[in-house]
Scaffold this active site. Sequence first.
Site, short mmCIF file in Angstrom:
data_model
loop_
_atom_site.label_atom_id
_atom_site.label_comp_id
_atom_site.label_asym_id
_atom_site.label_seq_id
_atom_site.Cartn_x
_atom_site.Cartn_y
_atom_site.Cartn_z
N GLU A 1 1.22 5.59 1.29
CA GLU A 1 0.83 6.64 1.76
C GLU A 1 1.20 7.83 1.06
OE1 GLU A 1 0.72 6.57 6.30
OE2 GLU A 1 2.12 8.34 5.98
N ASP B 1 -0.42 14.35 17.08
CA ASP B 1 0.40 15.50 17.90
C ASP B 1 -0.71 16.38 18.32
OD1 ASP B 1 2.74 14.00 17.55
OD2 ASP B 1 2.89 14.78 15.58
N HIS C 1 3.87 -1.67 3.85
CA HIS C 1 3.11 -0.13 3.54
C HIS C 1 4.26 0.80 3.20
CE1 HIS C 1 0.19 3.04 4.12
NE2 HIS C 1 1.17 3.44 4.86
N PHE D 1 12.73 9.21 13.31
CA PHE D 1 11.56 8.70 13.77
C PHE D 1 11.86 7.18 13.57
CE2 PHE D 1 10.57 12.68 11.60
CZ PHE D 1 9.71 13.13 12.67
N SER E 1 0.92 -1.18 -0.03
CA SER E 1 0.00 0.18 -0.15
C SER E 1 0.97 1.29 -0.02
CB SER E 1 -1.05 0.05 1.22
OG SER E 1 -0.17 -0.08 2.55
#
Length: 612
Positions: free
Chosen positions: A49, A141, A299, A253, A47
Amino acid sequence: DRCCREVGARERTYTHSQRGRLGETRTNLKIIKKINQAIEKKTPFYSFEYFPPKTPDGLSNLYDRIARMGEWHPIFVDITWGAGGSTAGLSFDIAKTIQNLTGLETMMHLTCLGMGREEMVQVLATTRQKGIQNILALRGDPPRDRSPETVDEFRYAIELVRFIRELHGDFFGICVAAYPEGHSKDNSYEQELSFLKEKVDAGADFIVTQLVFDVDIFLRFLDDCRHVGIDCPILPGLMPIHNYRSFSQISRFAASIPKAIVEQVERLKDDDQSIKDYGVEVLSQMVRRLYDEGVPGVHFYTLNLEQVVTRTLQCLHVNTEKQPRALPWERSASARREGEDVRPIFWSNRPKSYLARTMDWDEFPNGRWGDSRSPAFGEPSDYYLARPQVAPASASHEAELRTEKDVFEIFTRFCLGVVRALPWFEGSLALESDLIRSHLVSLNRHGFLTLNSQPMVNGAPSDDAVFGWGGSGGYVYQKAYVEFFVSGRRIEALLEALKTRPSMTYQAIDAQNHSFTNCSQVNAVTWGVFPGREIIQPTVVDPVSFQVWKDEAFSYWLRPWAEQYPEQSEARMLLQHIHDNYFLVNIVENDFVKGDLWGFCEQLVAQMGASD
């Protein structure tokens, strides 16, 4: 059929449990249903994003990119949502447009921190109203302008999951996030696993993880999830290495990036192409190993870029062939259009325009177009993906537009594949046009400027490579059809010729609404017969919608084509003349066994030639 079997040969012991807990019974949840089907067939999937861009040009480029990447058949795409709903309007618009106009299953992120319950009620109602059926439920956030006195009505993603299920039951498919290396410094790894299980127990259907660069860490996390009873599909989130700057930013991250990757990117930091090449190598190795270990899908966090992702899919030998058609036209992925099973033929070469114009309909005709009165059509230019293309030949310096024959030649060259685009076409001619291409070339060369057409088909197998739709075991039929612009000076002769063909029905109308017709009702021009099912007739000629299409079809002479040229220029005045003086005509040969529409067209060419 998305990836070669060589990619996903070896299974882990827990693969068989990777099915959505609710996916078996909640068949309206398309993404989890597709994921479950892929897992059961042992077909690797992936997939994409995307995030909302900040400028109109960025949005245009994103739509183009999504359309191109959609040809790789992702199992779904998802759109991010800014903190506190800061990109809510744009996220809604992008998700709605993709869902309606590309046929791609779409998921929208939804963050809850900083949003009140009443606000969330409205957001969910809007999401449902727009036909978006899949949500990635996140804590998010805090908004940048957040007041210190703010009291959060939603503190955690699990509260959002419960709220969605409480208000909307099983309508939405819900995905949640996971962090293979832990998320909060305040919680242990075991506590994080417990919280994740609570989100799944509350109603989440599947999981997408935060960035993964170390496959071993993800596999250990996956084993731990299965051990604590999390049995839904878990997709690792993979970030392509596009360039040194983005890699430096995203590395914040991802808690663990293998040292070898960091060192190699550092060595290549001044060579963008080498970094992309290395990014393809790293991503391909990760995906191949994940598939080999039995992980059913991945993903991709694309960062709105495509090269590294698509080159990786090429390395994995992904099959980009189109799936068998359920209908002669591509179905929308919107939940609002699930019952749609019939469309007018006029938009067959501009399906995105038709989808955009009917995006806000509350109901769609079904069975037969005439069974219900269709609502008003929207404007053709409401959405970027419906914007007409400019005919490149008209803008080139190969030939100036001085006479109508110059325009005839542009249409002819389009039929021959020399001219790439015309405003009335979102792509090239359909494959079935090869059977009648010589007739189309002849018609256009002699001033019958074709927009839509189809050959006669009498009982082709429903799995035929060219004409097939609806699956195997049936037979499909088509009436021969042609639609064209022709000079008003030829209308009288055309109508006289049509009187000699009683099996043909026609409509003719100009921009001023002067019209001629012998057809007053809906006429099915494509249908299929399948075992144990009623006859399906998904394409029709409808006099009412022809009036709507007429306005759109005539408008493209002026915008975008004529407006390319200076005011009072010879070319602009020529295109205005055609707009003002030509008729739009469609002809249906209702005898689909012995009819001879194309012989009739050759007769017109012989009688009228290219002169008026």
